[in-house]
Design an enzyme around this catalytic site. Structure first.
Site, PDB file in Angstrom:
ATOM      1  N   ASP A  10      -4.880   2.918   4.296  1.00 17.48           N
ATOM      2  CA  ASP A  10      -3.633   3.326   3.653  1.00 17.48           C
ATOM      3  C   ASP A  10      -3.754   3.014   2.170  1.00 17.48           C
ATOM      4  O   ASP A  10      -4.668   2.283   1.747  1.00 17.48           O
ATOM      5  CB  ASP A  10      -2.434   2.584   4.259  1.00 17.48           C
ATOM      6  N   SER A  11      -2.822   3.538   1.378  1.00 14.95           N
ATOM      7  CA  SER A  11      -2.828   3.243  -0.049  1.00 14.95           C
ATOM      8  C   SER A  11      -2.520   1.779  -0.321  1.00 14.95           C
ATOM      9  O   SER A  11      -2.918   1.238  -1.348  1.00 14.95           O
ATOM     10  CB  SER A  11      -1.813   4.124  -0.769  1.00 14.95           C
ATOM     11  N   CYS A  73      -1.679   6.836   6.201  1.00 18.94           N
ATOM     12  CA  CYS A  73      -1.013   7.092   4.924  1.00 18.94           C
ATOM     13  C   CYS A  73      -0.499   8.524   4.997  1.00 18.94           C
ATOM     14  O   CYS A  73      -1.292   9.462   5.058  1.00 18.94           O
ATOM     15  CB  CYS A  73      -1.986   6.932   3.754  1.00 18.94           C
ATOM     16  N   GLU A 152       7.097  -3.437  -0.430  1.00 19.96           N
ATOM     17  CA  GLU A 152       5.992  -4.292  -0.880  1.00 19.96           C
ATOM     18  C   GLU A 152       6.504  -5.604  -1.492  1.00 19.96           C
ATOM     19  O   GLU A 152       5.770  -6.592  -1.554  1.00 19.96           O
ATOM     20  CB  GLU A 152       5.134  -3.540  -1.904  1.00 19.96           C
ATOM     21  N   CYS A 186       6.296   7.748   6.111  1.00 19.28           N
ATOM     22  CA  CYS A 186       5.480   6.813   5.322  1.00 19.28           C
ATOM     23  C   CYS A 186       5.337   5.564   6.176  1.00 19.28           C
ATOM     24  O   CYS A 186       6.322   5.094   6.773  1.00 19.28           O
ATOM     25  CB  CYS A 186       6.161   6.488   3.994  1.00 19.28           C
ATOM     26  N   HIS A 188       5.062   2.594   5.396  1.00 22.65           N
ATOM     27  CA  HIS A 188       5.855   1.448   4.938  1.00 22.65           C
ATOM     28  C   HIS A 188       7.241   1.424   5.578  1.00 22.65           C
ATOM     29  O   HIS A 188       7.846   0.365   5.728  1.00 22.65           O
ATOM     30  CB  HIS A 188       6.039   1.501   3.418  1.00 22.65           C
TER      31      HIS A 188
END
Length: 266
Positions: A10-11, A73, A152, A186, A188
């Site tokens: 993933d990024s 991702c 994050e 996503c 996240h």
């Protein structure tokens, strides 16, 4: 049986939600995870850059003997997967197709929302995939660019006025549209499951794109022999800060740091 490892990238560290699902459903599998933390997020980048980064991430993972790779991702899955999938001699699983299949299976009123990064939404890939399968579906896509940096930074809990305000601003049009299914486009975003579910209400089913990619891989690859697999973690920046954030995404205690990779060399 196939005891080769599974690669996941993933990024950043959001793809660890896909790893969490793999741990749940395939505990015998060994996993190599790469988080491109030095270049997160991919969602604000142009398509050519995303394709370049995706190729580099895959090349790094293929330093290991892998039986499959999960592109955990959605931005890379949306913008780069069709381009790179045939370039490598390993099965590569993205997030878009399996999450769209899940959404179509669970929707009752045919109204499906998709939230993701700006690049994912700009690509139109979720809408195309859903409409190709069923042209009658009512699909609304919304970019949520602040979600990744907030996640994050750990702003994911109920009662956090910042994330609740941002969720309300982004998702009000989706709720007003009357969707009964919402794809979290996503990896996240599952960390925001409670806050999003509270806002959308109990009648809306949330589809975790990373988990659906893991489910698709499980159906397609030969399993490893019984026993606990090993998971190794690599990042492109700040390996010392890995454990705290990784614990958040994996929902389990993580100790130690991840290996540091100079991804520009790939």
């Amino acid at each position: 049986m196939d005891n080769r490892a599974i690669g996941v990238f993933d990024s950043g560290l959001g793809g660890l939600t896909a790893v969490r699902r793999l741990h749940e459903i395939m505990p015998e599998e060994s996993i190599i995870y790469f988080g491109d933390t030095g270049r997160v997020p991919y969602g604000t980048r142009g398509r050519d850059t995303i394709i370049k980064y995706t190729r580099q991430d895959i090349r790094f993972l293929l330093e290991y003997d892998l039986k499959a790779i999960v592109v955990a991702c959605n931005t890379a899955s949306a913008a780069a997967l069709d381009t790179v999938q045939g370039e490598f001699d390993v099965p590569i699983f993205g997030t878009v197709k399996p999450s769209c299949e899940k959404a179509r299976a669970v929707t009752k009123n045919g109204r499906i929302g998709v939230i993701g990064t700006a690049a994912t939404v700009r690509s139109g890939v979720f809408e195309r995939s859903l409409k190709k399968a069923d042209a009658a579906l009512d699909v609304q896509t919304v970019a949520c660019p602040l979600f990744v940096p907030l996640v994050e930074n750990g702003r994911v809990k109920r009662g956090d006025v910042v994330i609740e305000t941002v969720v309300r601003e982004y998702l009000q049009p989706v709720r007003e549209r009357g969707v009964d299914t919402l794809i979290l486009g996503c990896t996240h975003y599952p960390l925001l499951h409670e806050v999003i579910a509270d806002f959308m209400g109990p009648s809306v089913t949330l589809v975790d794109s990373g988990a659906e990619a893991a489910n698709a891989l499980r159906r397609a690859v030969a399993p490893a022999s019984s026993g606990a697999g090993e998971t190794r973690y690599f990042v492109s920046d700040d390996p010392a800060g890995f454990a705290q954030l990784a614990s958040l995404f994996l929902q389990e205690d993580v100790t130690g740091s991840a290996g540091l990779v100079d991804i520009s060399g790939y």
